[in-house]
Design a protein around this motif. Structure first.
Motif, PDB file in Angstrom:
ATOM      1  N   ILE A  48      -3.731  15.316 -34.768  1.00 32.69           N
ATOM      2  CA  ILE A  48      -3.614  16.543 -36.082  1.00 32.69           C
ATOM      3  C   ILE A  48      -2.453  16.723 -36.805  1.00 32.69           C
ATOM      4  N   TYR A  51      -1.434  15.866 -40.130  1.00 31.95           N
ATOM      5  CA  TYR A  51      -2.321  16.110 -41.507  1.00 31.95           C
ATOM      6  C   TYR A  51      -1.237  16.970 -42.361  1.00 31.95           C
ATOM      7  N   ALA A  54       0.114  19.489 -42.922  1.00 32.50           N
ATOM      8  CA  ALA A  54      -0.124  20.614 -41.660  1.00 32.50           C
ATOM      9  C   ALA A  54       1.428  21.769 -40.718  1.00 32.50           C
ATOM     10  N   PRO A  84       0.751  22.646 -36.004  1.00 31.62           N
ATOM     11  CA  PRO A  84       0.058  22.599 -37.197  1.00 31.62           C
ATOM     12  C   PRO A  84      -0.904  23.746 -37.133  1.00 31.62           C
ATOM     13  N   LEU A  86      -4.098  24.282 -39.063  1.00 26.51           N
ATOM     14  CA  LEU A  86      -5.042  23.495 -40.126  1.00 26.51           C
ATOM     15  C   LEU A  86      -6.008  25.026 -40.838  1.00 26.51           C
ATOM     16  N   GLU A  90     -10.901  22.366 -41.497  1.00 27.09           N
ATOM     17  CA  GLU A  90      -9.820  20.956 -41.135  1.00 27.09           C
ATOM     18  C   GLU A  90     -10.506  20.913 -39.586  1.00 27.09           C
ATOM     19  N   HIS A  94     -11.601  17.347 -37.326  1.00 28.30           N
ATOM     20  CA  HIS A  94     -10.963  16.186 -36.666  1.00 28.30           C
ATOM     21  C   HIS A  94     -11.253  16.042 -35.473  1.00 28.30           C
TER      22      HIS A  94
END
Length: 536
Positions: A48, A51, A54, A84, A86, A90, A94
């Motif tokens: 994660i 990404y 991110a 991150p 998101l 997303e 994930h």
């Protein structure tokens, strides 16, 4: 062209036939690489933190607060938090993709020996989600949770009836926690009679948590070897007994999948020496409705609700390991206890060492146990009834012996049968093949199965411990057996490549397990430039 009523079945990939086009030209075995790195629905999912972008955004829009008085002083953060950001799609995608890389009991047979990975009935889940049970809090006033307390009392009644024991604590959060509850009760009982002792006997086939629990409670461990039949060597046990022995921690059925036929004699010997008997109830699934542990002379035993009584393992839900006690240990059981006030008929929790519970060693945990697991376990018991629970154990034993009967001509079994709920193989059938138990297990992943328990118990070399449980149909067992037979025959035929590089078809290839154990990487470290630029 004449059509038939049945579609033509293409050659199965496991037949090792090279796939061909309609014109007969062979299709390349190695597929071409893809631009994304994905393989159809199998995504090459990044962490994660990895990404794209991110760290350049957050999932929440926050207005600039303008001027304000900062009360944090020098405690305020002087760099970005490094998490991150998101969007919801997303984040959902994930974790959904990660879940698709996992193997669970809803994916297929989960043959981990000594783990009892059975199906978790959805009815149990539905009941555990009822608002009156799912939304309660352990600090609510007792008058607002009378139904929950009654449910706990009913679960306790079932556990006492099934084990033939007069007392139970529901508090322990798992099997090892239950072991702690039992050994602490043994220590409290011995100290109450002024006879504190120093040694706990542990058979070599015991679960690793048994000696760990005893050592945690301050005892020294004295190992008892197994006999040639895979059971406790009674003569060695007799030689190990003495005035310093507080008790024994024994698993029955044991981790070789065998019932300890001398259990009553073992208990009598330990009691005669002034000790007490703790039974690891991890394998209770083999004897429910058939044998009551209390009738065998056992003083304390934990029961894994997440094994025998179908509540989820691991990430599916917290464990739960209630402990039942004999009359000798009942006064020392931990609190709280659920009791009913005879005058008012209301349920209440006894939370202090007083009255009938004056000798209790007190609380084992802050609260009262895993309520959701209590609901699921009682739902399972009520659904099956006493006769159904007995049939459950019979079917579990039948399944394990079916696996043994179908595989013992191509694999090697260290002890004579029949076995109970699980069957133990060793690695003698792999002798001179250059293939190890680990290689065999990795190749089973390529066949679409989670491997069995390997290298445990330690009483045999290269152990492979298979527990199918009662959940599996004959068709499911036959598919698993077919894969095991095919692998055993391939190993004996010299097909080493199939094993030494396995798994070939899993999302990840084989890891360096030695390096992973000795040099584990337990946290993500950002690239050097990202750490400097983004303060992460």
């Amino acid at each position: 062209m004449k059509r038939t009523g049945r579609a033509t079945t293409p050659p199965a990939m496991h037949e090792n036939a090279a796939p061909t086009r309609e014109d007969g030209e062979a299709v390349r075995r190695c597929p071409p690489p893809t631009f994304t790195g994905h393989r159809a629905l199998l995504h090459e999912e990044p962490l994660i933190f990895e990404y794209p972008g991110a760290f350049e955004r957050t999932g929440v829009d926050v207005e600039d607060p303008g001027e304000f008085d900062d009360a944090l002083g020098d405690l305020g953060r002087d760099a970005p938090i490094g998490l991150p950001g998101l969007s919801e799609p997303e984040a959902v995608r994930h974790y959904t993709r990660l879940s698709q890389l996992n193997y669970g009991i809803d994916s297929g047979i989960f043959p981990l020996g000594s783990c009892t990975m059975k199906h978790n009935p959805r009815l149990n889940e539905k009941l555990a989600r009822l608002p009156g049970l799912a939304d309660i809090h352990p600090l609510q006033p007792e008058e607002t949770v009378q139904g929950a307390l009654e449910l706990m009392a009913e679960l306790a009644r079932w556990l006492k009836e099934l084990t033939g024991m007069p007392a139970v604590t529901l508090t322990p959060k798992a099997g090892a926690h239950g072991e702690l509850a039992g050994i602490m009760a043994i220590r409290a009982a011995l100290e109450a009679r002024g006879d504190a002792r120093e040694v706990i006997l542990v058979p070599e086939s015991a679960h690793g948590t048994n000696p760990a629990t005893a050592a945690f409670c301050g005892y020294r461990i004295r190992a008892i070897p197994a006999g040639r039949d895979g059971r406790v060597d009674v003569e060695a046990l007799a030689a190990a007994l003495g005035h310093d022995v507080a008790g024994i921690m024994i698993t029955n059925p044991n981790t070789c999948g065998l019932f300890e036929r001398d259990m009553v004699r073992i208990a009598e010997m330990v009691h005669a020496a002034g000790g007490l008997v703790y039974c690891d109830g991890a394998n209770f699934n083999a004897i429910v409705g058939k044998v009551r542990p209390g009738d065998l002379g056992i003083d304390a035993m934990h029961i894994n609700l997440h094994k025998t009584f179908s509540t989820p393992h691991g990430g599916g839900g917290p464990g739960s390991g209630p402990v039942v006690f004999s009359e000798a240990l009942a006064p020392f059981a931990p609190l709280p206890a659920v009791v009913r006030d005879e005058a008012s008929g209301r349920w209440r929790l006894v939370e202090r060492s007083e009255g009938a519970h004056a000798q209790s060693y007190g609380r084992l945990a802050a609260f009262h146990g895993q309520m959701g697991m209590f609901v699921r376990a009682l739902a399972f018991m009520e659904s099956l009834g006493a006769d159904g629970l007995k049939r459950m154990s019979e079917d579990a034993v039948l399944a394990a012996n079916y696996v043994r009967a179908r595989l013992e001509d191509v694999m090697s079994v260290p002890f004579p049968g029949p076995n109970m709920h699980e069957v133990l193989f060793d690695d003698r059938f792999l002798k001179d093949t250059g293939i190890t138990t680990l290689d065999f297990a990795k190749a089973l992943i390529d066949e679409g199965f989670h491997p069995m328990t390997i290298y445990f118990p330690l009483v045999v070399h290269g152990a492979m411990l298979v527990e199918p449980t009662e959940s599996e149909s004959r068709a499911s067992l036959d598919e698993f057996i077919g894969a095991m037979r095919a692998l055993a025959e391939a190993a004996k035929a010299g097909d080493r490549e199939r094993f030494l590089g396995a798994p070939y078809h899993a999302p990840r290839r084989r890891l360096d397990e030695t390096r992973a154990a000795r040099q584990p990487v337990l946290r993500w470290t950002p690239p050097h430039d990202a750490r400097e630029d983004k303060g992460s």
